[in-house]
Write an enzyme that holds these catalytic residues in place. Structure first.
Site, short mmCIF file in Angstrom:
data_model
loop_
_atom_site.label_atom_id
_atom_site.label_comp_id
_atom_site.label_asym_id
_atom_site.label_seq_id
_atom_site.Cartn_x
_atom_site.Cartn_y
_atom_site.Cartn_z
N ASP A 16 191.00 56.32 86.37
CA ASP A 16 189.00 56.09 84.93
C ASP A 16 187.67 56.81 86.18
O ASP A 16 188.02 56.77 87.24
CB ASP A 16 189.90 55.00 84.00
CG ASP A 16 188.07 54.95 83.71
OD1 ASP A 16 188.03 56.28 82.85
OD2 ASP A 16 188.10 53.85 83.22
N ASP A 18 184.21 55.84 84.51
CA ASP A 18 183.24 55.34 83.07
C ASP A 18 183.91 53.44 83.57
O ASP A 18 184.91 52.82 82.98
CB ASP A 18 182.96 54.96 82.34
CG ASP A 18 181.89 56.37 82.02
OD1 ASP A 18 181.64 56.36 82.73
OD2 ASP A 18 182.56 57.58 81.35
N GLU A 25 178.61 52.33 81.82
CA GLU A 25 178.00 52.30 80.69
C GLU A 25 177.15 51.57 80.03
O GLU A 25 176.08 52.72 79.34
CB GLU A 25 179.02 51.51 80.27
CG GLU A 25 180.55 52.19 80.42
CD GLU A 25 180.81 53.43 79.45
OE1 GLU A 25 179.50 53.81 78.74
OE2 GLU A 25 181.63 54.26 78.93
N GLY A 59 184.26 58.36 74.15
CA GLY A 59 183.39 60.30 73.88
C GLY A 59 182.45 59.98 73.05
O GLY A 59 181.77 59.23 72.36
N GLY A 60 181.34 60.28 73.17
CA GLY A 60 179.89 60.32 73.23
C GLY A 60 179.36 60.49 71.73
O GLY A 60 178.65 59.78 71.09
N LYS A 61 180.24 61.74 71.55
CA LYS A 61 180.25 62.66 70.02
C LYS A 61 180.73 61.23 69.39
O LYS A 61 180.66 60.97 67.97
CB LYS A 61 180.48 63.61 70.42
CG LYS A 61 179.93 64.49 71.27
CD LYS A 61 180.39 66.36 70.93
CE LYS A 61 181.35 66.86 71.53
NZ LYS A 61 181.79 66.63 73.10
N ARG A 63 181.20 58.53 69.95
CA ARG A 63 180.90 57.19 69.65
C ARG A 63 179.66 57.11 68.52
O ARG A 63 179.06 56.36 67.33
CB ARG A 63 180.41 56.58 71.10
CG ARG A 63 179.31 55.31 70.77
CD ARG A 63 179.43 54.70 72.73
NE ARG A 63 180.78 54.75 73.29
CZ ARG A 63 180.98 55.12 74.64
NH1 ARG A 63 179.86 55.20 75.16
NH2 ARG A 63 182.81 55.71 75.05
N ALA A 91 171.53 66.55 75.00
CA ALA A 91 170.66 65.47 75.93
C ALA A 91 170.87 64.82 76.44
O ALA A 91 170.87 64.59 77.37
CB ALA A 91 169.13 65.28 74.09
N LYS A 92 171.49 63.70 75.78
CA LYS A 92 172.37 63.26 76.35
C LYS A 92 173.00 63.10 77.46
O LYS A 92 172.75 62.27 78.56
CB LYS A 92 173.48 61.75 75.28
CG LYS A 92 173.93 60.65 76.16
CD LYS A 92 175.62 61.31 76.37
CE LYS A 92 175.92 60.27 77.07
NZ LYS A 92 177.40 59.68 77.51
N THR A 130 187.60 59.59 79.81
CA THR A 130 187.24 60.84 78.59
C THR A 130 185.61 61.27 78.61
O THR A 130 184.86 62.06 77.53
CB THR A 130 186.77 59.29 77.51
OG1 THR A 130 188.02 58.99 77.41
CG2 THR A 130 186.32 59.10 76.09
#
Ligand code: XBP
Ligand code: MG
Length: 263
Positions: A16, A18, A25, A59-61, A63, A91-92, A130
């Site tokens: 993994d 992160d 994080e 997952g950022g989207k 989240r 952008a992130k 992820t």
């Protein structure tokens, strides 16, 4: 009647990213999300504490969507949310990779040593994460050097599978791409969503916890450590048998794998 021999010799390490390779994080992803929100004139600022709650969703989207549903009043959710989230996420990712390029986010103790030893000893390496592929490239190149991407036979990341961790899909994908059975591999994880995913793919799993994940349920892990450790920086064993070792090296990984296989 002949039965097909089951191959259980350890051949590959599946990592993994992160929380496991690096503590990305709190001071990485979280900061990058906040910078993206600022860039888009949004007053969504994620504190260290709030981010701990948001980490429930990988997952950022995903989240960000979860945040709008859980933390915002309906009237405060922008009408354009469905198109806004992918834009914010781009952008992130830019902010995150820029942050990594500054060298601000190092690898966790023992990670580089273990990866180097694993390579020397001929173990095959893969990533199952992820996070967005660009983030993996940025982390590896800025910590282990430009060539390190090549050390990993498979980089299974982000939207390559539709169902992110805790679904097993990303590990199943990596195993299939390597043409290995789960018994021939070991996974390295740091979180409940991560271990649900790896165990779902039948992978024995070594856990190194971090501040966000220290209270998660890791009862089915091979071992739970506070870190991989270094010869001069011993790990603490939270659960399991470290066979008198003080840091995680390939010999201990092999022992833990064998012990789990023979259970
Ligand atoms: C990692 C994640 C990721 C990152 C954000 O989980 O949950 O979502 O926080 O990455 P794991 P993106 O360590 O279990 O793989 O914004 O690129 O999606
Ligand atoms: Mg993780």
């Amino acid at each position: 009647m002949t039965t097909k021999p089951v191959n259980t010799e350890l051949k590959a390490f599946l990592f993994d990213v992160d929380g496991t390779l690096s503590d990305t994080e709190r001071d990485g992803h979280r900061v990058a999300f906040n910078r993206a929100f600022e860039e888009y004139g949004l007053n969504w600022q994620w504190s260290v504490e709030t981010y701990g709650v948001l980490l429930e969703v990988t997952g950022g989207k995903e989240r960000m969507k979860f945040y709008t549903e859980k933390f915002l009043a309906k009237e405060d959710i922008p009408d354009s949310i469905e198109t806004l989230i992918p834009e914010l996420h781009k952008a992130k990712t830019r902010h995150y990779t820029e942050l990594l390029a500054t060298g601000a986010i190092p690898l966790r103790p023992g990670v580089e040593r273990l990866i180097n030893e694993a390579r020397q000893r001929g173990f095959r390496l893969a990533i199952a994460t992820t996070t967005t592929p660009e983030n993996v490239t940025a982390l590896l190149t800025h910590t282990l050097g430009q060539d390190s991407i090549e050390w990993f036979e498979v980089i299974a990341a982000g939207d390559i599978v539709p169902a992110k961790k805790p679904a097993p899909d990303i590990y199943d994908y990596a195993l299939k791409a390597m043409n290995l059975s789960a018994d021939e591999c070991i996974a390295f994880e740091d979180s409940i969503n991560g271990i649900k995913s790896s165990l779902g793919a039948n992978l024995n799993t070594i856990i190194t916890i971090n501040d966000y994940t220290k209270d998660h349920d890791f009862s089915n892990a091979c071992i739970v450590l506070d870190q991989m450790g270094e010869p001069e920086q011993a790990f603490s064993v939270i659960a399991g048998d470290a066979h008198n070792a003080t840091y995680l090296d390939c010999d201990l990984v092999i022992k833990l794998h064998q012990q789990a296989i023979n259970k």
